[in-house]
Write an enzyme that holds these catalytic residues in place. Structure first.
Site, PDB file in Angstrom:
ATOM      1  N   LYS A 219       0.295  31.514 -13.561  1.00 22.06           N
ATOM      2  CA  LYS A 219       0.565  32.849 -14.121  1.00 22.06           C
ATOM      3  C   LYS A 219       2.066  33.139 -14.112  1.00 22.06           C
ATOM      4  CE  LYS A 219      -3.686  34.277 -11.832  1.00 22.06           C
ATOM      5  NZ  LYS A 219      -4.151  34.890 -10.555  1.00 22.06           N
TER       6      LYS A 219
ATOM      7  N   HIS B  71     -13.409  23.123  -3.826  1.00 23.53           N
ATOM      8  CA  HIS B  71     -12.166  23.895  -3.853  1.00 23.53           C
ATOM      9  C   HIS B  71     -11.288  23.705  -2.634  1.00 23.53           C
ATOM     10  CE1 HIS B  71     -12.739  26.471  -7.448  1.00 23.53           C
ATOM     11  NE2 HIS B  71     -14.016  26.334  -7.196  1.00 23.53           N
TER      12      HIS B  71
ATOM     13  N   LYS C 195      -0.418  36.133  -2.658  1.00 27.02           N
ATOM     14  CA  LYS C 195      -1.630  35.330  -2.572  1.00 27.02           C
ATOM     15  C   LYS C 195      -2.285  35.657  -1.242  1.00 27.02           C
ATOM     16  CE  LYS C 195       0.929  31.619  -3.164  1.00 27.02           C
ATOM     17  NZ  LYS C 195       0.381  30.547  -3.939  1.00 27.02           N
ATOM     18  N   ARG C 196      -3.495  35.179  -1.015  1.00 27.48           N
ATOM     19  CA  ARG C 196      -4.114  35.378   0.289  1.00 27.48           C
ATOM     20  C   ARG C 196      -3.157  34.910   1.384  1.00 27.48           C
ATOM     21  NH1 ARG C 196      -9.523  36.722   0.828  1.00 27.48           N
ATOM     22  NH2 ARG C 196      -8.932  36.680   3.007  1.00 27.48           N
TER      23      ARG C 196
ATOM     24  N   LYS D  40      -0.689  28.249   3.249  1.00 32.52           N
ATOM     25  CA  LYS D  40       0.128  28.727   2.127  1.00 32.52           C
ATOM     26  C   LYS D  40       1.569  29.018   2.573  1.00 32.52           C
ATOM     27  CE  LYS D  40      -3.776  30.716  -0.512  1.00 32.52           C
ATOM     28  NZ  LYS D  40      -3.647  30.239  -1.899  1.00 32.52           N
TER      29      LYS D  40
HETATM   30  C1  LIG Z   1      -4.380  34.352  -9.362  1.00 30.60           C
HETATM   31  C2  LIG Z   1      -4.810  35.157  -8.225  1.00 30.60           C
HETATM   32  C3  LIG Z   1      -5.040  34.552  -6.987  1.00 30.60           C
HETATM   33  C4  LIG Z   1      -4.796  33.087  -6.732  1.00 30.60           C
HETATM   34  O1  LIG Z   1      -3.459  32.937  -6.327  1.00 30.60           O
HETATM   35  P1  LIG Z   1      -2.924  31.565  -5.677  1.00 30.60           P
HETATM   36  O2  LIG Z   1      -1.458  31.786  -5.638  1.00 30.60           O
HETATM   37  O3  LIG Z   1      -3.305  30.478  -6.609  1.00 30.60           O
HETATM   38  O4  LIG Z   1      -3.545  31.456  -4.344  1.00 30.60           O
HETATM   39  C5  LIG Z   1      -5.447  35.346  -5.943  1.00 30.60           C
HETATM   40  N1  LIG Z   1      -5.643  36.659  -6.094  1.00 30.60           N
HETATM   41  C6  LIG Z   1      -5.416  37.280  -7.266  1.00 30.60           C
HETATM   42  C7  LIG Z   1      -5.623  38.741  -7.371  1.00 30.60           C
HETATM   43  C8  LIG Z   1      -5.004  36.550  -8.370  1.00 30.60           C
HETATM   44  O5  LIG Z   1      -4.805  37.177  -9.540  1.00 30.60           O
END
Ligand SMILES: *Cc1c(COP(=O)(O)O)cnc(C)c1O
Length: 821
Positions: A670, A363, A558-559, A564
């Site tokens: 998403k 990953h 996101k994190r 990022k």
């Molecule tokens: C989809 C999702 C992620 C992943 O988000 P990225 O933008 O791909 O890093 C992280 N946390 C939650 C709660 C998610 O639903």
């Protein structure tokens, strides 16, 4: 027999039975006449769970009858994280009971959504990797794949994020406080897992491990229903209990702390995900958790296989053991140990079975993120596993030296043991090396990531074992991320192309022909507008801040991580703010910039970015000169349920990682599925998304991964970019001089210093292009019809990003019997 969708009666006995069962459950409650929302939630969950438990029995029975020649192996998906979110709404939809419960609640004068809101998120994961595992469970059920997810039952999951004076504060997330109506305890399923102690060599040469400490693993099942059949998938979570709960002697002597020592030591395994690994004790606990997950899961697998087949020879042919990153990479060592020591198989036979069974998903490409453990820690906690790892390494390196005589440098690079350096570096076990050497398949999670994986971090292994390396691009479940999160958009899509997309997301392609339909475009944007109003209400409730649903909702959730580049986003907000203040009379497209995300508790730079976001927000949001035209919002405690609220309301999805750093991303998928346009770099799955719906329909910008590599190899100097860009200079100066921190020029010094010296993620190099992409966003937003057309083309192109497709490809490329040839 498991019924197909056509034969399904949703729930045995139908809706009436559900209403009756609900009444029965409620009758048991403390105040059955006026039940609280929590009581109603538990009652509804209990009724669903009973039905799911029945389906679980049927599913297991069907799987057990498959016989030894089944083409698909039973999958054991090992993951330290499963970010499940809430379960009731998904269960109701899968069982077709949403309207029934809604009506039953209406009779109590209650709103379904108020009851659903009471459920706490099962937040047993950090982010993307854990959420991926949760989407996979959904697809396992949906595709009818015989499969188990295996994880740990963390009592406090990840921490809950609060914000105090603009800073992140962590607190335990006590998600099990009200009990978990979903889990099914299996008191008859338990395994002993050992730690520490010594390995003795017996007279006949066999090795016997005598652990110093033995912990019992108990199973709790969480059942995930399919939406279009009566199949279910299982997440089996392990809970640790001490074998001897109290030391009775110490107890009788009145030393209660000593009496409870074993109990506390065992229980610590259940406390949290990722104990802060900035301390030695935290690291040790984490390794113990990994070993605990792996051992209990593999013992469970072996027992099931023996029950069904009565022999172990076919274990690898009938079972796949999948490692979600290297966290469960002890699995091959543990499987070898069980086969050799407990079941008496010879080395070659055990190794053949292990190699057949094990596969591994990588990953991350960041070399510093690759997991390694000090040999010293292994000696103390897992001495027998270390023995076996040495032995695997011995065989591997011997073969290597035969194939590449004299290449000791290669041996040093690929060895399972990092021998440490002359400067006191200690010897360490390389978990990724173990995972690769012991696997028959290794995969990356997006096309670019898989390419870079074999060109960079795993280049040596890819040359040695080219046939092992594959790509399987991530996906997300459309049931949660479109149907559940965005009922209004789902309804609109249903009306135009039918309901089949839930099961076959490629049907979204049917929207492509409708992209020019201006009326549909307006309807889609009306749905977006309603979702934005709901989010604006949430922002007002949570933060007391008014944001206008007329503004462009620009979202990055996101994190929080430097790669990022939330900081790049903030630099744009500051630049925009400064430009507005300089020219308040100009026409500005109103924006609401929304951020959410947690920072790892020991990650100072990420925490500093959160603080900067709050500092900038305080200044911008209270400046009357920008008024409604720019707002910055940080929504605390990001998680699955919050994502389900934010994503349907986004106009713009920011996916702006430095090219070559984001393995895939799933957030990006998403958003596009919910009709947000993407502002993104040429990274991870952004690339495949752009290819699917047309590059012209994504706002792309920035250096590409080969440019990044080249600039870095030539010696990157961020100051050159700053010197050439007056706007960037002003932004950096404002931060450095404390304009957002009440004159405190020290607060962001480390952050600014890094930007001007190393800038490892090339924010300075990408800034100008990022700002011009932002201008293209503004320009298109002012053309609602064109914007809506691109939204429709985005949605229409997302058919390939269902986790159903992902799992079908895992079956084909990794888990089928075919992949063993
Ligand atoms: C989809 C999702 C992620 C992943 O988000 P990225 O933008 O791909 O890093 C992280 N946390 C939650 C709660 C998610 O639903």
């Amino acid at each position: 027999m498991i019924k197909t969708q056509a034969e399904m009666t949703q729930v045995p006995g139908g809706e009436h039975a559900f209403a009756q069962a609900l009444q029965r459950e409620l009758a048991r409650a403390a105040s059955p006449v006026q039940p609280s929302r929590d009581t109603l939630l538990r009652a509804a969950a209990a009724v669903c769970r009973d039905t799911l438990a029945q389906r679980w029995g049927q599913t297991q029975q069907a799987d057990a009858q498959r016989g030894p020649d089944a083409a698909v192996r039973r999958v054991h998906y090992l993951s330290m994280e499963f970010l499940m979110g809430r379960a009731l709404s998904n269960a109701l939809a899968a069982l077709g009971l949403t309207p029934t419960l809604r009506e039953a609640l209406a009779r109590q004068d209650m709103d379904l959504s108020d009851v659903l809101e009471r459920e706490s998120d099962a937040a047993l994961g950090n982010g993307g990797l854990g959420r991926l595992a949760a989407c996979f469970l959904d697809s396992f059920a949906e595709l009818g794949l015989p499969a188990f997810g295996y994880g740990l039952r963390y009592q406090y999951g990840m921490f809950a994020q609060g914000i105090q004076e603009g800073r992140q504060v962590e607190s335990p997330d006590d998600w099990l406080r009200g009990g978990n109506p979903w889990e099914i305890h299996r008191p008859d399923i338990g395994y002993a897992v050992g730690f520490g102690g010594r390995v003795r060599v017996e007279a006949d040469g066999t090795r016997r491990w005598r652990p110093a400490e033995v912990v019992q693993a108990q199973a709790y099942d969480f059942i995930v229903p399919a939406h279009h059949s009566e199949r279910v998938a299982t997440l089996r979570q392990w809970h640790a209990v001490a074998q001897a709960p109290i030391d009775f002697k110490a107890f009788c002597e009145g030393d209660y702390a000593a009496a409870a020592r074993h109990r506390v030591a065992a229980d610590a395994l259940n406390w949290v995900l990722y104990p802060d690994d900035s301390t030695e004790a935290g690291r040790e606990l984490r390794l113990k958790q990994e070993a605990f997950l792996v051992s209990a899961s593999l013992q469970d697998l072996i027992q099931r296989h023996l029950r069904e087949f009565g022999e172990l020879h076919s274990l690898g042919r009938c079972n796949a053991i999948h490692l979600n990153d290297t966290h469960p990479a002890l699995a091959p060592a543990e499987l070898m140990r069980l086969l050799l020591d407990d079941h008496g198989l010879p080395w070659e036979e055990a190794w053949r079975i292990t190699r057949q069974a094990v596969s591994y998903t990588n990953h991350t490409l960041m070399p510093e993120a690759l997991e390694t453990w000090p040999v010293r820690l292994f000696e103390a906690l897992l001495p027998r596993h270390l023995d076996i790892i040495y032995e695997i390494n011995h065989h591997f390196l011997a073969e290597l030296r035969q194939r590449h005589p004299g290449d000791e440098d290669l041996v040093r690079r690929v060895s399972l043991i990092d021998e440490g350096g002359p400067y006191g570096g200690e010897r360490r076990v390389r978990m990724a090396a173990l995972a690769i050497v012991a696997s028959h398949r290794v995969n990356g999670v997006a096309a670019l990531h898989s390419e870079l994986m074999v060109q960079t971090i795993f280049a040596d292994y890819a040359r040695l074992f080219p046939e092992r390396f594959h790509n399987v691009t991530n996906g997300v479940t459309p049931r949660r991320w479109l149907q559940q999160a965005n009922p209004a958009l789902s309804g609109l899509i249903d009306a135009r192309i039918g309901r089949g997309w839930r099961q076959d997301l490629t049907q979204l392609a049917g929207l492509k022909a409708l992209a020019e339909d201006a009326a549909l475009g307006r309807e889609v944007q009306a749905v977006k507008r309603a979702n934005k109003e709901a989010l604006a209400a949430l922002v007002r409730r949570e933060l007391g801040l008014a944001v206008s649903p007329d503004s462009l909702f620009d979202v990055q959730i996101k994190r929080i991580h430097e790669y990022k580049r939330q900081l790049l986003n903030l630099l744009h907000v500051i630049a925009r703010y400064q430009a507005m203040v300089a020219d308040p009379a100009a026409h500005w497209v109103p924006r609401t910039v929304i951020l959410a995300g947690k920072a790892a508790s020991a990650y100072q730079m990420a925490k500093s970015i959160i603080q900067l976001a709050h500092d900038v927000a305080r200044v911008v949001n209270s400046d009357a000169r920008v008024a409604d035209r720019l707002k910055l919002v940080f929504l605390p405690n990001y998680g699955v349920s919050l994502a389900e609220r934010i994503i349907p309301a986004a106009d713009l999805s920011q996916q702006i990682s430095t090219a070559g750093t984001e393995a895939s991303g799933t957030g990006n998928m998403k958003f596009a599925l919910n009709g947000a346009l993407t502002l993104g770099t040429w990274d991870g799955a952004n690339i495949e998304m752009a290819q699917a719906f047309g590059e012209a329909n994504m706002f792309t910008f920035g250096l590409r991964s080969q440019d990044v590599a080249q600039i870095k190899s030539l010696g990157y100097d961020p100051r050159l970019y700053v010197q050439q860009n007056l706007q960037l200079q002003r932004v950096i100066e404002a931060i450095a001089q404390g304009e957002f921190s009440a004159g405190d020029s020290g607060r962001y010094r480390p952050l600014v210093d890094q930007l001007l010296s190393r800038d490892p993620y090339l924010l300075m190099a990408d800034f100008a292009d990022y700002l011009s992409a932002q201008q293209r966003v503004d320009a298109l937003y002012q053309q609602p019809q064109d914007w809506a057309r691109q939204v429709l083309l985005n949605i229409a192109g997302m058919g390939g990003f269902s986790s159903d497709r992902t799992i079908a490809q895992y079956v084909e490329r990794v888990w089928s019997v075919q992949s063993l040839r």
